[in-house]
Design an enzyme around this catalytic site. Structure first.
Site, mmCIF file in Angstrom:
data_model
loop_
_atom_site.group_PDB
_atom_site.id
_atom_site.type_symbol
_atom_site.label_atom_id
_atom_site.label_comp_id
_atom_site.label_asym_id
_atom_site.label_seq_id
_atom_site.Cartn_x
_atom_site.Cartn_y
_atom_site.Cartn_z
ATOM 1 C CB SER A 135 -0.868 -0.028 1.259
ATOM 2 O OG SER A 135 -1.600 1.169 1.384
ATOM 3 C CE LYS A 163 -3.999 3.921 2.092
ATOM 4 N NZ LYS A 163 -5.205 3.338 2.714
ATOM 5 C CG ASP A 188 -7.778 2.301 0.637
ATOM 6 O OD1 ASP A 188 -8.945 2.740 0.714
ATOM 7 O OD2 ASP A 188 -7.165 1.805 1.603
ATOM 8 C CD GLU A 213 -8.722 -0.951 0.744
ATOM 9 O OE1 GLU A 213 -7.758 -1.163 -0.024
ATOM 10 O OE2 GLU A 213 -8.624 -0.981 1.966
ATOM 11 C CG ASP A 238 -10.438 -0.895 5.081
ATOM 12 O OD1 ASP A 238 -10.752 -1.277 6.209
ATOM 13 O OD2 ASP A 238 -9.327 -0.368 4.859
ATOM 14 C CE LYS A 262 -7.159 -2.171 6.848
ATOM 15 N NZ LYS A 262 -7.406 -0.722 6.747
#
Ligand code: OSB
Ligand code: MG
Length: 369
Positions: A135, A163, A188, A213, A238, A262
Site C-alpha cells: 500500500s 491511495k 484505496d 477500496e 474496508d 482487518k
C-alpha cells in the site's frame, strides 16, 4: 489457561517514510501492545488504533482507557480456555473493537504457545506461502510515487495499491498505467468521495483496476451498492465492514465484489474468521489489510492470511518497509517472487525483542487479578 496479569504498554516507533492517506499523514506510530501473562508464557497482542480517531473512532488513547478500565480487569486473574472463549467473554463494552482485538489476539497468541501449535494452524489456516502486496501512500509529487512503485515492483511485490483522493487520482492512475500497463493495481480512497461524484468515479474504469477500496462513507454499505451498479471495476469494502453481519449485508446487496479483512477493525481473530467464512461461502475473495503494524500485528496478519479464502495479495509486506528495526525476530521478509513463507514453529513464529520493546516504551501498566 490462568491469566495471572495483563500488561499494557505504549511504544513509539518512527516510520521509515511518512504514510499519507486521504485523512492525513503519519510519521510516527504510537502503538499499544497488550501482554497476557499465563502459565509461564506471554501472549502478545497489538492494538491497531491510530494516533488520532481518523480511520475510525478509536485512537491509541481511547484503546488504552477501555483496556485499562474495562477489558483487562475482566480477564486478569481469570481462567480462559482459548482465544475463542476470550471473544465470547469480552465485557459488554460497545464498539472499541481494536481495543478488544488487542486483548483477544494476545490470548490466541498465548493459546498457540501453550498448545505448542503454530498460531496459523490454530486459526484454521491452510496456505503456507502468502502473496504480498504493498500500500503506497500519497506522495509529495507524481515522480516520487512512480519511483516508489518501481522499487516495490523490483522487490517482487505482486500487487500495488495506491491511495487516492480528489486531486490525487485520475492523473496518477493514468501515469502508473502508462508506465506499467499490466500490473495488478488497485486504489484505496479511505472514504474520500461522495455519490455526487459517480461520473468522476466511472472514469476509474479505464484503468483496469483490480478494485477500488472504500470510495464512499465509512459507515455506508447501501450507497456502495448503488455505486457498484454503475461501475465495471470491483469495489472492495474496508471501513464499512465491522463484523460478519456487515459482510453478509454487503455481499447480499452487491455493494462490493471483494472484502478487506482487518483483525482490529472487526474485533479480533474470532470475528475475522467469521467474516472470512461468510465470504468464502459466497465465493467473494478476501485479503488481509494492514494498519502500519509493528511485527506483532504483522505476525498476526500473516496467521490470518493463511485461511483458504485469502486468495488475493494482502497489505502484508516486509518489516523494513516501515521500520528501521522491527520488534520481532526474524523480521518479516518477502521473497523476490513477492511471497511470505509461513513458519512451522509453535506460536506466532516470530520471537519478541523484549529489550528493544522496553527501550521504546513510554508508558506501561500491569493489571493483576
Ligand atoms: O485503509 O488500508 C487502509 C493504513 C492506515 C490506515 C488505513 C489503511 C492503511 C493502509 C496501510 O493502507 C497498509 C499497510 O499497513 O501496509
Ligand atoms: Mg483501506
Amino acid at each position: 489457561m490462568r491469566i495471572e496479569a495483563i500488561t499494557l504498554r505504549e511504544i513509539r516507533m518512527p516510520l521509515v517514510h511518512f504514510f499519507e492517506t486521504s485523512f492525513g499523514r503519519t510519521t510516527e506510530r504510537r502503538i499499544l501492545l497488550v501482554t497476557v501473562h499465563a502459565e509461564g508464557v506471554n501472549g502478545w497482542g497489538e492494538c491497531t488504533a491510530g494516533e488520532h480517531p481518523f480511520y475510525c473512532e478509536e485512537s491509541t488513547d481511547t484503546a488504552w482507557y477501555v483496556l485499562r478500565e474495562y477489558l483487562a480487569p475482566a480477564f486478569a486473574g481469570k481462567d480462559l480456555a482459548s482465544g475463542r472463549e476470550a471473544a465470547l467473554r469480552m465485557p459488554a463494552v460497545r464498539m472499541h473493537r481494536m481495543a478488544k482485538a488487542a486483548l483477544e489476539n494476545a490470548v490466541w497468541d498465548a493459546e498457540a504457545q501453550l498448545k505448542q501449535v503454530p498460531l496459523w494452524k490454530l486459526v484454521g489456516g491452510t496456505r503456507k506461502e502468502l502473496a504480498a502486496g504493498v500500500s503506497i501512500g500519497i506522495q509529495e509529487g507524481h515522480e516520487q510515487l512512480l519511483e516508489k512503485i518501481a522499487v516495490e515492483l523490483a522487490a517482487g511485490y505482486q500487487r500495488i495499491k495506491v491511495k487516492v483522493k480528489p486531486g490525487w487520482d485520475l492523473e496518477v492512475l493514468e501515469k502508473i498505467r502508462a508506465a506499467w500497463p499490466w500490473i495488478l493495481l488497485s486504489c484505496d480512497a479511505n472514504s474520500a468521495y461522495t455519490l455526487d461524484q459517480v461520473a468522476h468515479l466511472k472514469q476509474f474504469d479505464q484503468f483496469r483496476l483490480l478494485m477500488i477500496e472504500q470510495p464512499l462513507w465509512s459507515d455506508e454499505i447501501f450507497l456502495h451498492a448503488l455505486l457498484q451498479h454503475e461501475l465495471t471495476t470491483s469495489l472492495c469494502l474496508d471501513e464499512s465492514i465491522l463484523n460478519a453481519r456487515h459482510a453478509l449485508a454487503a455481499i447480499e446487496l452487491k455493494a462490493c465484489r471483494i472484502l478487506n479483512v482487518k483483525l482490529g477493525r472487526v474485533g479480533g481473530f474470532s470475528e475475522a474468521i467469521r467474516v472470512h467464512d461468510v465470504a468464502l461461502a459466497a465465493e467473494i475473495p478476501v485479503w488481509c489489510g494492514g494498519m502500519l503494524e509493528s511485527g506483532i500485528g504483522r505476525a498476526h496478519n500473516l496467521a490470518l492470511s493463511t485461511l483458504t479464502g485469502f486468495s488475493l495479495p494482502g497489505d502484508v509486506s516486509a518489516s523494513a518497509r516501515y521500520w528501521r528495526e522491527d520488534i520481532i525476530e526474524p523480521e518479516v521478509t518477502v521473497s523476490g517472487q513477492g511471497t511470505i513463507a509461513v513458519s512451522d514453529e509453535a506460536g506466532r513464529g516470530y520471537a519478541i525483542k523484549e529489550d528493544l520493546i522496553e527501550r521504546l516504551t513510554v508508558r506501561k501498566e500491569t493489571i493483576r487479578g
